[in-house]
Enzyme design. Structure first.
Site, PDB file in Angstrom:
ATOM      1  N   HIS A  37      -9.871  -1.507  36.831  1.00  0.00           N
ATOM      2  CA  HIS A  37      -9.081  -0.277  36.744  1.00  0.00           C
ATOM      3  C   HIS A  37      -7.571  -0.548  36.625  1.00  0.00           C
ATOM      4  O   HIS A  37      -6.882   0.015  35.781  1.00  0.00           O
ATOM      5  CB  HIS A  37      -9.312   0.604  37.964  1.00  0.00           C
ATOM      6  CG  HIS A  37     -10.758   0.842  38.282  1.00  0.00           C
ATOM      7  ND1 HIS A  37     -11.720   1.017  37.317  1.00  0.00           N
ATOM      8  CD2 HIS A  37     -11.419   0.946  39.473  1.00  0.00           C
ATOM      9  CE1 HIS A  37     -12.896   1.224  37.896  1.00  0.00           C
ATOM     10  NE2 HIS A  37     -12.738   1.172  39.197  1.00  0.00           N
ATOM     11  N   ASP A  96     -15.558   1.602  32.506  1.00  0.00           N
ATOM     12  CA  ASP A  96     -14.482   1.526  33.483  1.00  0.00           C
ATOM     13  C   ASP A  96     -14.088   2.978  33.668  1.00  0.00           C
ATOM     14  O   ASP A  96     -13.400   3.553  32.823  1.00  0.00           O
ATOM     15  CB  ASP A  96     -13.301   0.714  32.952  1.00  0.00           C
ATOM     16  CG  ASP A  96     -12.230   0.577  34.023  1.00  0.00           C
ATOM     17  OD1 ASP A  96     -11.933   1.582  34.681  1.00  0.00           O
ATOM     18  OD2 ASP A  96     -11.712  -0.534  34.211  1.00  0.00           O
ATOM     19  N   HIS A  97     -14.571   3.593  34.749  1.00  0.00           N
ATOM     20  CA  HIS A  97     -14.452   5.063  34.803  1.00  0.00           C
ATOM     21  C   HIS A  97     -13.004   5.534  34.832  1.00  0.00           C
ATOM     22  O   HIS A  97     -12.718   6.681  34.522  1.00  0.00           O
ATOM     23  CB  HIS A  97     -15.290   5.650  35.954  1.00  0.00           C
ATOM     24  CG  HIS A  97     -14.657   5.526  37.308  1.00  0.00           C
ATOM     25  ND1 HIS A  97     -14.705   4.383  38.048  1.00  0.00           N
ATOM     26  CD2 HIS A  97     -13.958   6.416  38.048  1.00  0.00           C
ATOM     27  CE1 HIS A  97     -14.071   4.572  39.193  1.00  0.00           C
ATOM     28  NE2 HIS A  97     -13.599   5.798  39.221  1.00  0.00           N
TER      29      HIS A  97
HETATM   30  C1  BG6 Z   1     -14.754   2.094  42.110  1.00  0.00           C
HETATM   31  C2  BG6 Z   1     -14.711   1.115  43.234  1.00  0.00           C
HETATM   32  O1  BG6 Z   1     -14.820   1.437  40.875  1.00  0.00           O
HETATM   33  O2  BG6 Z   1     -13.590   2.902  42.144  1.00  0.00           O
HETATM   34  C3  BG6 Z   1     -14.552   1.833  44.569  1.00  0.00           C
HETATM   35  O3  BG6 Z   1     -15.887   0.345  43.229  1.00  0.00           O
HETATM   36  C4  BG6 Z   1     -13.365   2.750  44.546  1.00  0.00           C
HETATM   37  O4  BG6 Z   1     -14.442   0.905  45.630  1.00  0.00           O
HETATM   38  C5  BG6 Z   1     -13.443   3.660  43.333  1.00  0.00           C
HETATM   39  O5  BG6 Z   1     -13.380   3.512  45.728  1.00  0.00           O
HETATM   40  C6  BG6 Z   1     -12.205   4.510  43.198  1.00  0.00           C
HETATM   41  O6  BG6 Z   1     -12.424   5.417  42.162  1.00  0.00           O
HETATM   42  P1  BG6 Z   1     -11.722   6.825  42.163  1.00  0.00           P
HETATM   43  O7  BG6 Z   1     -12.106   7.446  40.866  1.00  0.00           O
HETATM   44  O8  BG6 Z   1     -12.235   7.567  43.358  1.00  0.00           O
HETATM   45  O9  BG6 Z   1     -10.259   6.535  42.285  1.00  0.00           O
END
Ligand code: BG6
Length: 497
Positions: A251, A188-189
């Site tokens: 997230h 979960d980045h």
């Molecule tokens: C991803 C989603 O996990 O997170 C995307 O699949 C989204 O749709 C993205 O745009 C948002 O990540 P960040 O790090 O740019 O806020």
């Protein structure tokens, strides 16, 4: 959890195998992460990265395309000496991961560079989710997931982990037959983002906040993550996901659990995960009655973003022109425990909204001295954790307007983390990859977290599937559907974004 040089030399003889090596994620995130780790002397030097894909004809072409993306990721500032080190460690296998031959070739290749099985291996699945179990099956069949020597084998799996509870259970059953839970890293980045890790420090390393972190002092919590982008070229995936499954299930719920969890016994992986999962188990609907009264959905129509006309979701590539997919979700949920009973947690996320911003707002109760309740009521105290693009935290409180008789104005104590000279937060993927190498699972989701998150999300998704939305219901570039404002206004509250 934190990047420490002293931890590094552990396990630095490893092979990092990327399925989907020629894809977008490998180019935009994984290779730049390795570049940064090498640059900071955090990866050790005894490793190799093996990209498996079909788009490049050979290693030379692969390296060229990686270099171009690196230039883009680093705005042209690639240090040639670091790139030279990295490229010596990158290899390429042109192959289709759906074919058995690929695994035979991979096995031969790995045996050649590490015949005693002493090296450690990380298999990274940067592919579409419907191929996760196929690849794991093949790794099993070709005996690549177990080690004949002393090296470990780890699996890194991108989101989404399933598309509902049942599919997530099936996938989990399959992968845990092949890899043990301590060798599975579910990405979960957001957990790799600097300010998410700061949440536990802000909460538990400050006497100031912990005593008031409860329903006696907090009126509500808002977790907001918006973006101006549309679905880009991901229409096919997004049609099945939508904002709820794409952002909230993972997230947003991860942020919520960090904000709401009890203090862990130790700041250790298991203790932290144990406390987070208790929160996900305690989630309940924001209101009795239909889902519509506490979960608002939206889908963007055409509109304007920063002065440019943009098309509606239904006109995007690979999107059904009568699509029922949500590109916006706003929820009111409650955490049913002693600390949080009665405090609404409002979650808002969506595409084609005015700004790219993620933040958490803790709104404190407005119990002011009666003398200050005449006329314009003072603003509530807010603690705002800014996750991105600005990283930092500020506290809003009230003061007397200088020079006035008794005019009250809100003022801020503001800490902007990424404004500090010389402070350059590592990218989320850099930290996550580093932690996989170190074997630290704190920033990855454990199976039960995924499971309880799906349990809750499924209730909403099932209702939304059965009852079609009245779409499109917000203009691209606006703040989202009216109902999302009303969700708070009905209770005398407002969004603080
Ligand atoms: C991803 C989603 O996990 O997170 C995307 O699949 C989204 O749709 C993205 O745009 C948002 O990540 P960040 O790090 O740019 O806020």
């Amino acid at each position: 959890m934190l990047l420490r040089k002293s931890d590094l030399k552990k396990g630095n003889n490893f092979q990092f195998i990327i399925f989907g090596g020629t894809g977008d994620l490998a180019h935009r995130k994984l290779i730049p992460a390795f570049y940064n780790l090498l640059d900071r002397d955090l990866s050790g030097e005894d490793f190799s990265v093996i990209g498996i894909g079909r788009r490049s004809e050979n290693r030379e072409e692969y390296l060229n395309s990686l270099y171009s993306s690196l230039e883009e990721a680093l705005s042209g500032k690639v240090k040639e000496d670091v790139w030279d080190k990295l490229k010596q460690r990158v290899d390429y296998i042109k192959a289709d991961f759906k074919e058995s031959r690929t695994y035979e070739d991979l096995k031969d290749y790995l045996n050649k560079i590490d015949d005693k099985g002493e090296g450690d291996r990380i298999f990274y699945l940067a592919v579409a989710p419907n191929f996760f179990d196929l690849i794991v099956d093949k790794l099993d069949e070709y005996d690549l997931a177990t080690s004949s020597g002393k090296g470990w084998r780890r699996l890194v799996i991108e989101k989404p982990f399933g598309h509902d509870l049942e599919s997530a259970k099936r996938l989990n059953k399959r992968i845990t037959q092949v890899f043990s839970e301590e060798n599975i890293y579910r990405i979960d980045h957001y957990l790799g983002k600097e300010m998410l890790q700061s949440i536990l420090v802000i909460r538990f390393a400050n006497l100031l906040f912990e005593p008031i972190w409860n329903n006696r002092y907090i009126d509500n919590v808002q977790i907001i993550s918006t973006e101006p982008y549309g679905v880009k070229d991901r229409g096919r995936y997004y049609e099945k996901a939508g904002a709820l499954k794409d952002m909230v299930q993972n997230h947003m719920f991860q942020i919520l659990s960090l904000i709401a969890m009890e203090p862990p016994a130790q700041m250790e992986t298991k203790d932290i995960r144990d406390e987070k999962v208790k929160i996900l188990k305690s989630l309940i609907e924001g209101e009795d009655g239909e889902v519509d009264s506490w979960a608002i959905r939206g889908q963007y129509g055409e509109g304007e973003i920063r002065g440019e006309k943009v098309i509606s979701y239904r006109d995007e590539d690979r999107v059904d022109n009568s699509s029922n997919t949500d590109t916006f979700a706003a929820l009111k949920v409650l955490v049913d425990n002693l600390r949080w009973s009665g405090v609404p947690f409002y979650i808002k996320t969506g595409k084609r909204l005015p700004e790219k911003v993620t933040k958490v707002i803790i709104e404190f109760k407005s119990d002011f001295h009666p003398a200050f309740l005449k006329g314009d009521e003072p603003r509530p105290n807010l603690l705002v954790i800014k996750v991105q693009p600005e990283e930092g935290v500020y506290l809003q409180f009230n003061a007397k307007e200088p020079g006035s008789d008794a005019q009250i104005i809100p003022v801020k104590m503001d800490f902007c983390q990424n404004c500090q000279v010389g402070l350059n937060s590592p990218e989320a993927y850099e930290r996550l990859i580093h932690n996989v190498i170190l074997g630290d699972q704190t920033l990855f989701t454990r199976w039960d977290e995924v499971e309880y998150a799906w349990r809750f999300i499924d209730k909403i998704a099932d209702y939304w599937n059965e009852n079609k939305g009245d779409f499109p219901n917000y203009r691209a570039g606006s703040v989202g559907p009216e109902e999302s404002k009303e969700l708070l206004e009905m209770e005398g509250r407002r969004w603080w974004d």
